[in-house]
Design an enzyme around this catalytic site. Sequence first.
Site, PDB file in Angstrom:
ATOM      1  N   CYS A 183       3.962   7.771   0.297  1.00  0.00           N
ATOM      2  CA  CYS A 183       3.259   9.026   0.039  1.00  0.00           C
ATOM      3  C   CYS A 183       3.661  10.186   0.945  1.00  0.00           C
ATOM      4  CB  CYS A 183       1.760   8.787   0.126  1.00  0.00           C
ATOM      5  SG  CYS A 183       1.195   7.740  -1.227  1.00  0.00           S
ATOM      6  N   LYS A 218       3.977  -0.012   7.872  1.00  0.00           N
ATOM      7  CA  LYS A 218       2.807  -0.094   8.741  1.00  0.00           C
ATOM      8  C   LYS A 218       2.179  -1.473   8.567  1.00  0.00           C
ATOM      9  CE  LYS A 218      -0.804   1.867   5.814  1.00  0.00           C
ATOM     10  NZ  LYS A 218      -1.929   2.761   5.766  1.00  0.00           N
ATOM     11  N   GLY A 237       5.850   6.760   7.295  1.00  0.00           N
ATOM     12  CA  GLY A 237       6.671   6.202   6.217  1.00  0.00           C
ATOM     13  C   GLY A 237       5.796   5.979   5.005  1.00  0.00           C
ATOM     14  N   VAL A 293      -1.629   1.637  -6.396  1.00  0.00           N
ATOM     15  CA  VAL A 293      -2.766   2.443  -6.858  1.00  0.00           C
ATOM     16  C   VAL A 293      -3.369   1.891  -8.143  1.00  0.00           C
ATOM     17  CG1 VAL A 293      -3.320   4.704  -7.861  1.00  0.00           C
ATOM     18  CG2 VAL A 293      -2.168   4.565  -5.668  1.00  0.00           C
ATOM     19  N   LEU A 329      -3.877  10.358  16.084  1.00  0.00           N
ATOM     20  CA  LEU A 329      -3.330  10.971  17.305  1.00  0.00           C
ATOM     21  C   LEU A 329      -2.367  10.024  18.018  1.00  0.00           C
ATOM     22  CD1 LEU A 329      -6.495  12.729  18.848  1.00  0.00           C
ATOM     23  CD2 LEU A 329      -4.716  13.734  17.417  1.00  0.00           C
ATOM     24  N   LYS A 342      -5.013  16.823  -3.093  1.00  0.00           N
ATOM     25  CA  LYS A 342      -4.223  15.621  -2.757  1.00  0.00           C
ATOM     26  C   LYS A 342      -3.050  15.988  -1.831  1.00  0.00           C
ATOM     27  CE  LYS A 342      -2.507  11.667  -2.550  1.00  0.00           C
ATOM     28  NZ  LYS A 342      -3.086  10.711  -1.640  1.00  0.00           N
ATOM     29  N   PHE A 344      -6.829   8.524  -2.828  1.00  0.00           N
ATOM     30  CA  PHE A 344      -6.725   8.713  -1.373  1.00  0.00           C
ATOM     31  C   PHE A 344      -6.655   7.394  -0.607  1.00  0.00           C
ATOM     32  CE2 PHE A 344      -8.676  12.504  -3.107  1.00  0.00           C
ATOM     33  CZ  PHE A 344      -7.890  13.510  -2.536  1.00  0.00           C
ATOM     34  N   LYS A 346       7.301  11.688   0.530  1.00  0.00           N
ATOM     35  CA  LYS A 346       7.603  12.391  -0.723  1.00  0.00           C
ATOM     36  C   LYS A 346       6.636  13.546  -0.982  1.00  0.00           C
ATOM     37  CE  LYS A 346       5.066   9.660  -4.156  1.00  0.00           C
ATOM     38  NZ  LYS A 346       4.042  10.654  -4.479  1.00  0.00           N
TER      39      LYS A 346
END
Length: 436
Positions: free
Chosen positions: A260, A320, A257, A11, A250, A204, A152, A263
């Site tokens: 974000c 990912k 995973g 971030v 979907l 958030k 985001f 947690k």
Amino acid sequence: MKIAVAGTGYVGLVTGTCLAEVGHSVTCVDVDEKKIKIMESGISPIYEEGLQDLMQKNYASGHIRYTTDYQSAYKNAEVIFIGVGTPEMPDGSCNLSYVKAVVEQIAASIERDCLVVVKSTVPIGTNEKIEKMLKDNLKHDVHVEVASNPEFLAQGTAVRDTLNASRIVIGTESKKAEETLKKVYANFGVPIVSVNRRSAEMIKYASNDFLALKISYMNDLANLCELVGADVKDVAHGMSFDARIGDRFLNPGIGYGGSCFPKDTKALKSLAADLGYDLKTVSAAIEVNALQQKRLYTKAKAAGVDFKGLKVAVLGLAFKAGTDDLREASSLKHVPLFLEEGANIVAFDPVARKNFERFYPEGDNLNGSIKYVDTAVEALKDADICFIMTEWSEIKKLKAEDFTGNMKSAVVYDGRNLYEPEDMKNAGIEYYCIGR
Ligand SMILES: NC(=O)c1ccc[n+]([C@@H]2O[C@H](COP(=O)([O-])OP(=O)(O)OC[C@H]3O[C@@H](n4cnc5c(N)ncnc54)[C@H](O)[C@@H]3O)[C@@H](O)[C@H]2O)c1
């Protein structure tokens, strides 16, 4: 504007770089000296498409610099962004120790009026506490205010998400703070949602937990589809025409995973519990995800697979595609189970290998062993069984012949539904996927 950013992770670094790109003068601060040196040499310490080029361009033009010297970075900054980590505590609540450390450093350093902007994901009410902490610890007679500006971006598309955000949420308690943040983002040309600090903090969590719920719902449904003989891909397609549902998030798989969703679901549940409220929907999403992250192993065991001495190809390690991040990756749930049972793993990932090696160095491990290779096809060579963990394009583009032509026995467990079950079966592959 003169801006400082605390923390150069996914971030902080992306935010700092994009703020420099739109013309601000940005100083990125991190406690990790090694990271600072790497960035100064023009290399991004994290993998994000397009990031390194932007870093190099803005470093060359003098719009961005990197330092561990927080005092020099914060003392004259008009705006200081906090982008340090807020990991989970063992009880699921949010660990604010990194944020608190930065706040102390800011309080000790600022020598001019400034706005401190909290980008890290923090529990509702934290901005207020940060403001009080800052004011109580100021070393100089300056005015400081705190604003919430949750992030985001999604890893893998972080630069694009930041420069073309769907919206920028700002939470402020004064017109002055609101105007300052609007000025920071004036050149982004994206919609700004201006609310109070608590609402911004809540937006958030509400957004992330909603997406986590959507994923867990589809995963739960996919498992049921297998039992009733429906095809979840067709089901999702049929659902997607309803504008109230939409066509994103979907796709079922092996759970969410990353740094974000896991947690942030637990933190909101924990915050609700502290207030005596049982957040049942989010609890269900967490529960479903914990099972789904081990789904391929569960399936293999149900099919009678004995991992002892088996050569196991693991394709993809990152949580990912598009990132080298392993936080809460399904691979980290599966690999120890395989090793525990004596598997000999050959793993491939185009960018996350180095990070994975820190957990599982090459060689003997638990009751088995692990080796890393540079291509998916190499991993498949002589394998008894294959597990697909990440939807990398290098893995997606494999053909049925790559499995049948290289593996000892073509048994494939696909956690990302990358291929058509019909095609795989017709090619003679024993193929298992999710919900189809
Ligand atoms: N990663 C994401 O996709 C994402 C998306 C949206 C929001 N967030 C939120 O943003 C925050 C940061 O997440 P991240 O993934 O970028 O974290 P990260 O772990 O990748 O990076 C945090 C960085 O902060 C540095 N740091 C720690 N203490 C410091 C200090 N006192 N001064 C300066 N730097 C310090 C660390 O060395 C590290 O480089 C978290 O609250 C997270 O929930 C993350």
